[in-house]
Design a protein around this motif. Structure first.
Motif, PDB file in Angstrom:
ATOM      1  N   VAL A  23       0.848  -1.185   0.000  1.00 59.76           N
ATOM      2  CA  VAL A  23       0.000   0.000   0.000  1.00 59.76           C
ATOM      3  C   VAL A  23       0.887   1.239   0.000  1.00 59.76           C
ATOM      4  CG1 VAL A  23      -0.212   0.039   2.531  1.00 59.76           C
ATOM      5  CG2 VAL A  23      -1.992   1.097   1.113  1.00 59.76           C
ATOM      6  N   ASN A  24       0.545   2.216  -0.838  1.00 54.17           N
ATOM      7  CA  ASN A  24       1.354   3.426  -1.002  1.00 54.17           C
ATOM      8  C   ASN A  24       2.795   3.100  -1.431  1.00 54.17           C
ATOM      9  OD1 ASN A  24      -0.777   5.152  -0.149  1.00 54.17           O
ATOM     10  ND2 ASN A  24      -0.267   4.703   1.991  1.00 54.17           N
ATOM     11  N   LYS A  25       2.960   1.929  -2.051  1.00 51.77           N
ATOM     12  CA  LYS A  25       4.277   1.447  -2.491  1.00 51.77           C
ATOM     13  C   LYS A  25       5.242   1.239  -1.320  1.00 51.77           C
ATOM     14  CE  LYS A  25       3.865   3.506  -7.106  1.00 51.77           C
ATOM     15  NZ  LYS A  25       4.525   4.320  -8.160  1.00 51.77           N
ATOM     16  N   ASP A  26       4.683   1.010  -0.130  1.00 52.96           N
ATOM     17  CA  ASP A  26       5.518   0.756   1.040  1.00 52.96           C
ATOM     18  C   ASP A  26       6.155  -0.624   0.949  1.00 52.96           C
ATOM     19  OD1 ASP A  26       4.869   3.201   2.094  1.00 52.96           O
ATOM     20  OD2 ASP A  26       3.344   2.434   3.482  1.00 52.96           O
ATOM     21  N   TYR A 107       0.420 -14.016   4.998  1.00 53.61           N
ATOM     22  CA  TYR A 107       1.639 -13.230   5.101  1.00 53.61           C
ATOM     23  C   TYR A 107       1.369 -11.875   5.751  1.00 53.61           C
ATOM     24  CZ  TYR A 107       5.871 -10.702   4.204  1.00 53.61           C
ATOM     25  OH  TYR A 107       7.008  -9.946   4.383  1.00 53.61           O
ATOM     26  N   SER A 108       0.242 -11.264   5.414  1.00 53.58           N
ATOM     27  CA  SER A 108      -0.118  -9.971   5.998  1.00 53.58           C
ATOM     28  C   SER A 108      -0.283 -10.081   7.514  1.00 53.58           C
ATOM     29  CB  SER A 108      -1.412  -9.455   5.356  1.00 53.58           C
ATOM     30  OG  SER A 108      -1.816  -8.240   5.939  1.00 53.58           O
ATOM     31  N   ILE A 109      -0.917 -11.166   7.979  1.00 55.64           N
ATOM     32  CA  ILE A 109      -1.085 -11.385   9.421  1.00 55.64           C
ATOM     33  C   ILE A 109       0.285 -11.474  10.097  1.00 55.64           C
ATOM     34  CG2 ILE A 109      -1.868 -13.038  11.160  1.00 55.64           C
ATOM     35  CD1 ILE A 109      -4.192 -13.719   9.209  1.00 55.64           C
ATOM     36  N   TYR A 110       1.170 -12.262   9.497  1.00 52.55           N
ATOM     37  CA  TYR A 110       2.520 -12.399  10.040  1.00 52.55           C
ATOM     38  C   TYR A 110       3.243 -11.052  10.059  1.00 52.55           C
ATOM     39  CZ  TYR A 110       7.532 -12.555   9.077  1.00 52.55           C
ATOM     40  OH  TYR A 110       8.867 -12.262   9.051  1.00 52.55           O
ATOM     41  N   PRO A 120      -4.265  -2.501   6.061  1.00 51.21           N
ATOM     42  CA  PRO A 120      -3.923  -3.276   4.870  1.00 51.21           C
ATOM     43  C   PRO A 120      -2.435  -3.206   4.556  1.00 51.21           C
ATOM     44  CG  PRO A 120      -5.789  -1.800   4.453  1.00 51.21           C
ATOM     45  CD  PRO A 120      -5.197  -1.400   5.765  1.00 51.21           C
ATOM     46  N   LEU A 121      -1.884  -4.317   4.099  1.00 56.47           N
ATOM     47  CA  LEU A 121      -0.481  -4.354   3.706  1.00 56.47           C
ATOM     48  C   LEU A 121      -0.307  -4.077   2.221  1.00 56.47           C
ATOM     49  CD1 LEU A 121       2.485  -4.982   4.437  1.00 56.47           C
ATOM     50  CD2 LEU A 121       1.978  -7.407   4.016  1.00 56.47           C
ATOM     51  N   TYR A 122      -1.314  -4.464   1.420  1.00 55.67           N
ATOM     52  CA  TYR A 122      -1.185  -4.392  -0.034  1.00 55.67           C
ATOM     53  C   TYR A 122      -2.024  -3.269  -0.633  1.00 55.67           C
ATOM     54  CZ  TYR A 122       0.075  -9.136   1.286  1.00 55.67           C
ATOM     55  OH  TYR A 122       0.625 -10.224   1.918  1.00 55.67           O
TER      56      TYR A 122
END
Length: 220
Positions: A23-26, A107-110, A120-122
């Motif tokens: 998200v936000n290219k992070d 993977y996001s949970i981890y 959100p991660l993505y």
């Protein structure tokens, strides 16, 4: 070439370029442990479990071992600090969606738990493009393998977190299938060593291509 924002078409035995970014290219991979855990998740989903091992608990997630064996074939992969590319072949029309959703969610949970973050991660749902011809398949495989070279100056750029060495015969990841693509590089001697040499030559010629090769195959 596919349209930039192609509508997904899910079909039996379809081959897809699946990709997503932070998200936000992070950054979504902060260190080696993150990279390794993502690959570990892929192995859990794709490798047949031992007789006494059907599932494994990791934090708050419950991962069903071997769930996508015989459903998903990984042809090519590359993980970069803030995005990822997978070239996948699915068996049934819904297999890839289920695989990507399970993989990215776990993977996001981890990642959130390990790095103390929320949200959100993505950057939205993963994207996927149907690969419909041999030329695009071969050039897409090379684009994915060359992708880390575009960010080589990034401190967490890890060229080893790709399937390229599997194609060179340097390593043998049990859940990566190189056969479909290497079979395009037949020679008088059919041993895998000679196919790998042909693929390596194909990649190296593209690296020194004077045209805007990577730009041609980049998908935002």
């Amino acid at each position: 070439m596919p349209a930039k924002y192609s509508v997904k078409t899910y079909k039996e035995n379809g081959i897809y370029h699946a990709y997503n970014r932070g998200v936000n290219k992070d950054v979504i991979f902060k260190d080696d442990r993150d990279y390794r855990y993502f690959l570990y998740l892929m192995k859990l989903y794709l490798v047949e479990p031992k007789d006494d091992e059907t599932q494994m608990s990791r934090g708050d997630s419950l991962i069903q071992r071997g769930r996508f064996k015989d459903k998903i074939t990984v042809l090519v992969y590359a993980l970069m600090p803030n995005h990822l590319h997978l070239l996948l072949k699915q068996t049934h029309p819904s297999d890839m969606s289920e695989f990507m959703r399970s993989l990215l969610t776990n993977y996001s949970i981890y990642f959130n738990k390990r790095h103390g973050r929320l949200g959100p991660l993505y950057q939205g749902r993963f994207k996927a493009i149907l690969v419909e011809n041999d030329d695009y398949l071969l050039h897409l495989s090379s684009y994915i393998h060359l992708n880390p070279s575009c960010i080589g100056s990034h401190p967490m750029s890890k060229k080893e977190y790709t399937s390229y060495e599997d194609y060179l015969g340097v390593k043998n990841t049990e859940w990566v299938d190189t056969g479909l693509i290497l079979d395009y590089f037949q020679s008088d001697e059919a041993e895998s060593f000679h196919k790998s040499k042909g693929y390596k030559k194909f990649i190296e010629e593209l690296i020194f291509d004077s045209g805007d090769y990577l730009g041609k195959y980049t998908i935002d």
